[in-house]
Scaffold this motif. Sequence first.
Motif, PDB file in Angstrom:
ATOM      1  N   THR A  23      51.613  27.483  21.482  1.00 58.02           N
ATOM      2  CA  THR A  23      52.265  28.656  22.066  1.00 58.02           C
ATOM      3  C   THR A  23      51.251  29.534  22.790  1.00 58.02           C
ATOM      4  OG1 THR A  23      53.912  28.631  20.309  1.00 58.02           O
ATOM      5  CG2 THR A  23      53.686  30.680  21.543  1.00 58.02           C
ATOM      6  N   VAL A  24      50.117  29.747  22.151  1.00 58.44           N
ATOM      7  CA  VAL A  24      49.078  30.587  22.762  1.00 58.44           C
ATOM      8  C   VAL A  24      48.523  29.924  24.021  1.00 58.44           C
ATOM      9  CG1 VAL A  24      46.756  31.528  22.408  1.00 58.44           C
ATOM     10  CG2 VAL A  24      48.472  31.757  20.615  1.00 58.44           C
ATOM     11  N   LYS A  25      48.311  28.620  23.978  1.00 56.96           N
ATOM     12  CA  LYS A  25      47.823  27.906  25.166  1.00 56.96           C
ATOM     13  C   LYS A  25      48.793  28.064  26.330  1.00 56.96           C
ATOM     14  CE  LYS A  25      45.158  24.137  23.067  1.00 56.96           C
ATOM     15  NZ  LYS A  25      45.130  22.674  22.862  1.00 56.96           N
ATOM     16  N   GLN A  26      50.099  27.929  26.053  1.00 57.31           N
ATOM     17  CA  GLN A  26      51.090  28.053  27.124  1.00 57.31           C
ATOM     18  C   GLN A  26      51.118  29.474  27.673  1.00 57.31           C
ATOM     19  OE1 GLN A  26      52.662  25.440  28.487  1.00 57.31           O
ATOM     20  NE2 GLN A  26      53.287  26.913  30.031  1.00 57.31           N
ATOM     21  N   THR A  27      51.000  30.467  26.791  1.00 58.25           N
ATOM     22  CA  THR A  27      50.976  31.865  27.237  1.00 58.25           C
ATOM     23  C   THR A  27      49.777  32.118  28.137  1.00 58.25           C
ATOM     24  OG1 THR A  27      52.082  32.536  25.204  1.00 58.25           O
ATOM     25  CG2 THR A  27      50.957  34.258  26.438  1.00 58.25           C
ATOM     26  N   VAL A  28      48.634  31.581  27.746  1.00 60.94           N
ATOM     27  CA  VAL A  28      47.430  31.757  28.556  1.00 60.94           C
ATOM     28  C   VAL A  28      47.616  31.106  29.929  1.00 60.94           C
ATOM     29  CG1 VAL A  28      44.998  31.093  28.745  1.00 60.94           C
ATOM     30  CG2 VAL A  28      45.861  32.025  26.606  1.00 60.94           C
ATOM     31  N   LYS A  29      48.186  29.913  29.953  1.00 61.67           N
ATOM     32  CA  LYS A  29      48.425  29.240  31.237  1.00 61.67           C
ATOM     33  C   LYS A  29      49.383  30.035  32.113  1.00 61.67           C
ATOM     34  CE  LYS A  29      47.680  24.476  29.715  1.00 61.67           C
ATOM     35  NZ  LYS A  29      48.330  23.183  29.454  1.00 61.67           N
ATOM     36  N   ASP A  30      50.422  30.616  31.501  1.00 65.45           N
ATOM     37  CA  ASP A  30      51.403  31.385  32.268  1.00 65.45           C
ATOM     38  C   ASP A  30      50.812  32.678  32.814  1.00 65.45           C
ATOM     39  OD1 ASP A  30      53.225  29.413  31.670  1.00 65.45           O
ATOM     40  OD2 ASP A  30      54.230  30.560  30.068  1.00 65.45           O
ATOM     41  N   GLN A  31      49.936  33.307  32.054  1.00 61.71           N
ATOM     42  CA  GLN A  31      49.379  34.607  32.450  1.00 61.71           C
ATOM     43  C   GLN A  31      48.103  34.494  33.278  1.00 61.71           C
ATOM     44  OE1 GLN A  31      50.866  37.547  31.958  1.00 61.71           O
ATOM     45  NE2 GLN A  31      52.573  36.436  31.049  1.00 61.71           N
ATOM     46  N   ALA A  32      47.548  33.310  33.401  1.00 59.18           N
ATOM     47  CA  ALA A  32      46.264  33.143  34.091  1.00 59.18           C
ATOM     48  C   ALA A  32      46.272  33.663  35.529  1.00 59.18           C
ATOM     49  CB  ALA A  32      45.830  31.683  34.046  1.00 59.18           C
ATOM     50  N   PRO A  33      47.292  33.377  36.344  1.00 57.60           N
ATOM     51  CA  PRO A  33      47.253  33.900  37.724  1.00 57.60           C
ATOM     52  C   PRO A  33      47.248  35.429  37.792  1.00 57.60           C
ATOM     53  CG  PRO A  33      48.875  32.138  37.539  1.00 57.60           C
ATOM     54  CD  PRO A  33      48.421  32.465  36.152  1.00 57.60           C
ATOM     55  N   ALA A  34      48.038  36.068  36.936  1.00 57.35           N
ATOM     56  CA  ALA A  34      48.077  37.537  36.951  1.00 57.35           C
ATOM     57  C   ALA A  34      46.741  38.122  36.505  1.00 57.35           C
ATOM     58  CB  ALA A  34      49.197  38.045  36.051  1.00 57.35           C
ATOM     59  N   VAL A  35      46.153  37.535  35.479  1.00 57.44           N
ATOM     60  CA  VAL A  35      44.856  38.016  34.998  1.00 57.44           C
ATOM     61  C   VAL A  35      43.785  37.789  36.057  1.00 57.44           C
ATOM     62  CG1 VAL A  35      43.055  37.628  33.263  1.00 57.44           C
ATOM     63  CG2 VAL A  35      45.453  37.710  32.568  1.00 57.44           C
ATOM     64  N   ALA A  36      43.821  36.652  36.718  1.00 55.37           N
ATOM     65  CA  ALA A  36      42.840  36.367  37.768  1.00 55.37           C
ATOM     66  C   ALA A  36      42.966  37.362  38.920  1.00 55.37           C
ATOM     67  CB  ALA A  36      43.022  34.940  38.273  1.00 55.37           C
ATOM     68  N   ALA A  37      44.197  37.707  39.288  1.00 55.78           N
ATOM     69  CA  ALA A  37      44.399  38.676  40.366  1.00 55.78           C
ATOM     70  C   ALA A  37      43.856  40.051  39.974  1.00 55.78           C
ATOM     71  CB  ALA A  37      45.878  38.771  40.709  1.00 55.78           C
ATOM     72  N   LYS A  38      44.143  40.461  38.745  1.00 53.81           N
ATOM     73  CA  LYS A  38      43.637  41.767  38.285  1.00 53.81           C
ATOM     74  C   LYS A  38      42.118  41.773  38.232  1.00 53.81           C
ATOM     75  CE  LYS A  38      47.638  43.276  35.651  1.00 53.81           C
ATOM     76  NZ  LYS A  38      48.161  43.661  34.336  1.00 53.81           N
ATOM     77  N   LEU A  39      41.520  40.689  37.749  1.00 51.22           N
ATOM     78  CA  LEU A  39      40.063  40.615  37.704  1.00 51.22           C
ATOM     79  C   LEU A  39      39.475  40.621  39.113  1.00 51.22           C
ATOM     80  CD1 LEU A  39      39.400  38.042  34.859  1.00 51.22           C
ATOM     81  CD2 LEU A  39      38.888  40.476  34.848  1.00 51.22           C
ATOM     82  N   GLY A  40      40.135  39.941  40.032  1.00 47.30           N
ATOM     83  CA  GLY A  40      39.665  39.932  41.414  1.00 47.30           C
ATOM     84  C   GLY A  40      39.708  41.322  42.033  1.00 47.30           C
ATOM     85  N   ASP A  41      40.812  42.035  41.805  1.00 45.05           N
ATOM     86  CA  ASP A  41      40.925  43.399  42.323  1.00 45.05           C
ATOM     87  C   ASP A  41      39.862  44.308  41.710  1.00 45.05           C
ATOM     88  OD1 ASP A  41      43.054  42.564  43.825  1.00 45.05           O
ATOM     89  OD2 ASP A  41      44.593  43.402  42.480  1.00 45.05           O
ATOM     90  N   ALA A  42      39.645  44.164  40.406  1.00 44.08           N
ATOM     91  CA  ALA A  42      38.643  44.993  39.736  1.00 44.08           C
ATOM     92  C   ALA A  42      37.247  44.670  40.268  1.00 44.08           C
ATOM     93  CB  ALA A  42      38.698  44.771  38.228  1.00 44.08           C
ATOM     94  N   ALA A  43      36.964  43.405  40.514  1.00 44.04           N
ATOM     95  CA  ALA A  43      35.652  43.019  41.046  1.00 44.04           C
ATOM     96  C   ALA A  43      35.454  43.568  42.453  1.00 44.04           C
ATOM     97  CB  ALA A  43      35.518  41.502  41.039  1.00 44.04           C
ATOM     98  N   LYS A  44      36.493  43.501  43.287  1.00 43.07           N
ATOM     99  CA  LYS A  44      36.383  44.051  44.642  1.00 43.07           C
ATOM    100  C   LYS A  44      36.137  45.546  44.603  1.00 43.07           C
ATOM    101  CE  LYS A  44      39.346  40.640  46.884  1.00 43.07           C
ATOM    102  NZ  LYS A  44      40.661  40.420  47.500  1.00 43.07           N
ATOM    103  N   SER A  45      36.874  46.235  43.734  1.00 45.15           N
ATOM    104  CA  SER A  45      36.711  47.679  43.620  1.00 45.15           C
ATOM    105  C   SER A  45      35.309  48.033  43.124  1.00 45.15           C
ATOM    106  CB  SER A  45      37.759  48.238  42.654  1.00 45.15           C
ATOM    107  OG  SER A  45      37.552  49.602  42.429  1.00 45.15           O
ATOM    108  N   ALA A  46      34.832  47.302  42.135  1.00 45.08           N
ATOM    109  CA  ALA A  46      33.491  47.567  41.612  1.00 45.08           C
ATOM    110  C   ALA A  46      32.438  47.281  42.668  1.00 45.08           C
ATOM    111  CB  ALA A  46      33.239  46.728  40.366  1.00 45.08           C
TER     112      ALA A  46
END
Length: 110
Positions: free
Chosen positions: A47-70
């Motif tokens: 269940t946790v693996k599937q949740t991580v796979k489902d949320q990975a694109p959103a987390v990657a986008a947020k991390l990308g935005d945070a990296a650009k801002s920083a």
Amino acid sequence: MSKLSFLAGLGVGYVLGAKAGQKRYAQIRNHAERVWSSDPVQARVDTVKQTVKDQAPAVAAKLGDAAKSAGASAKERLTGEDLPPSLHRGTDHRLHADTTGYGPGGDKLP
């Protein structure tokens, strides 16, 4: 003589403790392996693996935005200038003074 008997006792204690420690470690390891391979734990892991796979694109986008801002913030702090209001950079990238305000000279003093 007391030092020798102390060292002998220390050696015997170490050997006996190491053997007992090895047995207890094997017991703990076997128990942990049984718990990890049990069906409820593996179901939760899936269940946790599937949740991580489902949320990975959103987390990657947020991390990308945070990296650009920083990065932009760091660039601004490293290359930006904190100039007083009477100074500015012109289109030629040279410093220019605002001569309409106060400055050197008797006619510009308060």
